[in-house]
Design a protein around this motif. Structure first.
Motif, PDB file in Angstrom:
ATOM      1  N   SER A 114      -9.046  63.538  13.284  1.00 14.35           N
ATOM      2  CA  SER A 114      -7.847  63.641  14.106  1.00 14.35           C
ATOM      3  C   SER A 114      -7.002  62.371  14.038  1.00 14.35           C
ATOM      4  CB  SER A 114      -8.236  63.868  15.571  1.00 14.35           C
ATOM      5  OG  SER A 114      -8.933  65.078  15.713  1.00 14.35           O
ATOM      6  N   ILE A 115      -5.737  62.532  14.317  1.00 17.45           N
ATOM      7  CA  ILE A 115      -4.876  61.372  14.490  1.00 17.45           C
ATOM      8  C   ILE A 115      -5.072  60.881  15.915  1.00 17.45           C
ATOM      9  CG2 ILE A 115      -2.491  60.570  14.649  1.00 17.45           C
ATOM     10  CD1 ILE A 115      -1.858  62.137  12.204  1.00 17.45           C
ATOM     11  N   THR A 116      -5.686  59.724  16.033  1.00 18.66           N
ATOM     12  CA  THR A 116      -5.963  59.111  17.328  1.00 18.66           C
ATOM     13  C   THR A 116      -4.728  58.338  17.787  1.00 18.66           C
ATOM     14  OG1 THR A 116      -6.764  57.069  16.330  1.00 18.66           O
ATOM     15  CG2 THR A 116      -8.396  58.837  16.690  1.00 18.66           C
ATOM     16  N   PRO A 117      -4.707  57.911  19.051  1.00 15.25           N
ATOM     17  CA  PRO A 117      -3.578  57.076  19.484  1.00 15.25           C
ATOM     18  C   PRO A 117      -3.423  55.813  18.629  1.00 15.25           C
ATOM     19  CG  PRO A 117      -4.733  57.916  21.397  1.00 15.25           C
ATOM     20  CD  PRO A 117      -5.550  58.307  20.188  1.00 15.25           C
TER      21      PRO A 117
ATOM     22  N   VAL B 281      -0.079  54.936  16.331  1.00 19.98           N
ATOM     23  CA  VAL B 281       0.707  53.697  16.406  1.00 19.98           C
ATOM     24  C   VAL B 281       0.759  53.030  15.041  1.00 19.98           C
ATOM     25  CG1 VAL B 281       0.805  51.384  17.425  1.00 19.98           C
ATOM     26  CG2 VAL B 281       0.342  53.371  18.879  1.00 19.98           C
ATOM     27  N   ARG B 282      -0.330  53.035  14.304  1.00 25.49           N
ATOM     28  CA  ARG B 282      -0.335  52.467  12.946  1.00 25.49           C
ATOM     29  C   ARG B 282       0.709  53.167  12.079  1.00 25.49           C
ATOM     30  NH1 ARG B 282      -4.965  49.336  11.666  1.00 25.49           N
ATOM     31  NH2 ARG B 282      -6.584  49.447  13.271  1.00 25.49           N
ATOM     32  N   LEU B 283       0.756  54.494  12.157  1.00 23.93           N
ATOM     33  CA  LEU B 283       1.725  55.258  11.367  1.00 23.93           C
ATOM     34  C   LEU B 283       3.157  54.926  11.777  1.00 23.93           C
ATOM     35  CD1 LEU B 283      -0.119  58.688  11.330  1.00 23.93           C
ATOM     36  CD2 LEU B 283       0.204  57.149   9.367  1.00 23.93           C
ATOM     37  N   GLU B 284       3.380  54.813  13.074  1.00 17.95           N
ATOM     38  CA  GLU B 284       4.719  54.455  13.554  1.00 17.95           C
ATOM     39  C   GLU B 284       5.126  53.071  13.063  1.00 17.95           C
ATOM     40  OE1 GLU B 284       6.472  55.139  17.782  1.00 17.95           O
ATOM     41  OE2 GLU B 284       5.526  53.145  17.774  1.00 17.95           O
ATOM     42  N   LEU B 285       4.198  52.124  13.125  1.00 14.08           N
ATOM     43  CA  LEU B 285       4.508  50.763  12.663  1.00 14.08           C
ATOM     44  C   LEU B 285       4.774  50.723  11.161  1.00 14.08           C
ATOM     45  CD1 LEU B 285       1.865  48.752  14.732  1.00 14.08           C
ATOM     46  CD2 LEU B 285       4.354  48.753  15.063  1.00 14.08           C
ATOM     47  N   ALA B 286       4.019  51.503  10.404  1.00 10.78           N
ATOM     48  CA  ALA B 286       4.155  51.486   8.944  1.00 10.78           C
ATOM     49  C   ALA B 286       5.394  52.236   8.453  1.00 10.78           C
ATOM     50  CB  ALA B 286       2.908  52.083   8.295  1.00 10.78           C
ATOM     51  N   PHE B 287       5.661  53.393   9.042  1.00 14.69           N
ATOM     52  CA  PHE B 287       6.703  54.260   8.507  1.00 14.69           C
ATOM     53  C   PHE B 287       7.926  54.395   9.409  1.00 14.69           C
ATOM     54  CE2 PHE B 287       2.707  55.800   6.581  1.00 14.69           C
ATOM     55  CZ  PHE B 287       3.026  55.520   5.258  1.00 14.69           C
ATOM     56  N   GLY B 288       7.860  53.860  10.619  1.00 16.34           N
ATOM     57  CA  GLY B 288       8.993  53.938  11.536  1.00 16.34           C
ATOM     58  C   GLY B 288       9.096  55.261  12.250  1.00 16.34           C
ATOM     59  N   LYS B 289       9.374  56.292  11.526  1.00 18.25           N
ATOM     60  CA  LYS B 289       9.474  57.633  12.097  1.00 18.25           C
ATOM     61  C   LYS B 289       8.601  58.564  11.293  1.00 18.25           C
ATOM     62  CE  LYS B 289      13.861  57.188  14.281  1.00 18.25           C
ATOM     63  NZ  LYS B 289      14.905  57.881  14.913  1.00 18.25           N
ATOM     64  N   PRO B 290       8.041  59.567  11.919  1.00 24.24           N
ATOM     65  CA  PRO B 290       8.130  59.899  13.333  1.00 24.24           C
ATOM     66  C   PRO B 290       7.360  58.910  14.206  1.00 24.24           C
ATOM     67  CG  PRO B 290       6.743  61.514  12.204  1.00 24.24           C
ATOM     68  CD  PRO B 290       7.263  60.572  11.178  1.00 24.24           C
ATOM     69  N   SER B 291       7.631  59.009  15.488  1.00 24.80           N
ATOM     70  CA  SER B 291       7.024  58.100  16.454  1.00 24.80           C
ATOM     71  C   SER B 291       5.549  58.430  16.671  1.00 24.80           C
ATOM     72  CB  SER B 291       7.759  58.202  17.789  1.00 24.80           C
ATOM     73  OG  SER B 291       7.509  59.468  18.383  1.00 24.80           O
ATOM     74  N   ALA B 292       4.841  57.483  17.266  1.00 23.26           N
ATOM     75  CA  ALA B 292       3.434  57.704  17.621  1.00 23.26           C
ATOM     76  C   ALA B 292       3.323  58.908  18.552  1.00 23.26           C
ATOM     77  CB  ALA B 292       2.851  56.453  18.263  1.00 23.26           C
ATOM     78  N   ASP B 293       4.264  59.019  19.482  1.00 16.46           N
ATOM     79  CA  ASP B 293       4.251  60.160  20.404  1.00 16.46           C
ATOM     80  C   ASP B 293       4.317  61.483  19.646  1.00 16.46           C
ATOM     81  OD1 ASP B 293       4.432  58.132  22.257  1.00 16.46           O
ATOM     82  OD2 ASP B 293       6.243  58.880  23.219  1.00 16.46           O
TER      83      ASP B 293
ATOM     84  N   LEU C 123       1.768  66.525  17.718  1.00 14.01           N
ATOM     85  CA  LEU C 123       1.328  67.410  16.635  1.00 14.01           C
ATOM     86  C   LEU C 123      -0.181  67.632  16.690  1.00 14.01           C
ATOM     87  CD1 LEU C 123       3.399  65.992  13.635  1.00 14.01           C
ATOM     88  CD2 LEU C 123       3.739  68.192  14.785  1.00 14.01           C
ATOM     89  N   GLN C 124      -0.928  66.548  16.905  1.00 14.13           N
ATOM     90  CA  GLN C 124      -2.389  66.657  16.974  1.00 14.13           C
ATOM     91  C   GLN C 124      -2.800  67.505  18.171  1.00 14.13           C
ATOM     92  OE1 GLN C 124      -4.792  65.135  14.646  1.00 14.13           O
ATOM     93  NE2 GLN C 124      -5.855  66.837  15.636  1.00 14.13           N
ATOM     94  N   ASN C 125      -2.156  67.276  19.318  1.00 13.10           N
ATOM     95  CA  ASN C 125      -2.478  68.023  20.528  1.00 13.10           C
ATOM     96  C   ASN C 125      -2.195  69.517  20.355  1.00 13.10           C
ATOM     97  OD1 ASN C 125      -3.334  68.065  23.333  1.00 13.10           O
ATOM     98  ND2 ASN C 125      -1.201  68.586  23.783  1.00 13.10           N
TER      99      ASN C 125
END
Length: 98
Positions: free
Chosen positions: A48-51, A55-67, A72-74
């Motif tokens: 799963s994509i954890t919180p 956040v790592r994905l948001e920091l690396a790619f900007g968008k989409p946001s961590a939220d 999507l995971q939820n």
């Protein structure tokens, strides 16, 4: 309105980010500071994509946001659980008025 079988966010990450940017799993894992195995599990829908990952994905790619990643995971997890809800063996309370 509930979605029908929402895609696992790992599939979305692989197709719309990693593949479209022509990145390698090894390079992305290093950039995210996670093991290749951890990233592969997410991309192959086994993890799963954890919180923290969101956040790592948001920091690396900007968008989409961590939220967004977490929504999507939820959605995916909830849909999967609803498909198996009978195995939870829970029924509604039957309240009787006195």
């Amino acid at each position: 309105m509930a979605m029908f079988n929402p895609a696992h966010p790992g599939e979305i990450l692989k197709e719309l980010v990693i593949d479209s940017l022509e990145l390698t799993i090894t390079d992305v894992a290093k950039h995210l500071d996670v093991s290749r195995k951890t990233l592969s599990k997410v991309l192959n829908t086994k993890g799963s994509i954890t919180p923290v990952m969101a956040v790592r994905l948001e920091l690396a790619f900007g968008k989409p946001s961590a939220d967004h990643w977490l929504r999507l995971q939820n959605a995916h997890d909830l849909w999967q659980t609803r498909q198996e809800q009978q195995s939870l063996h829970v029924s509604p309370y039957n309240f009787q008025m006195a």
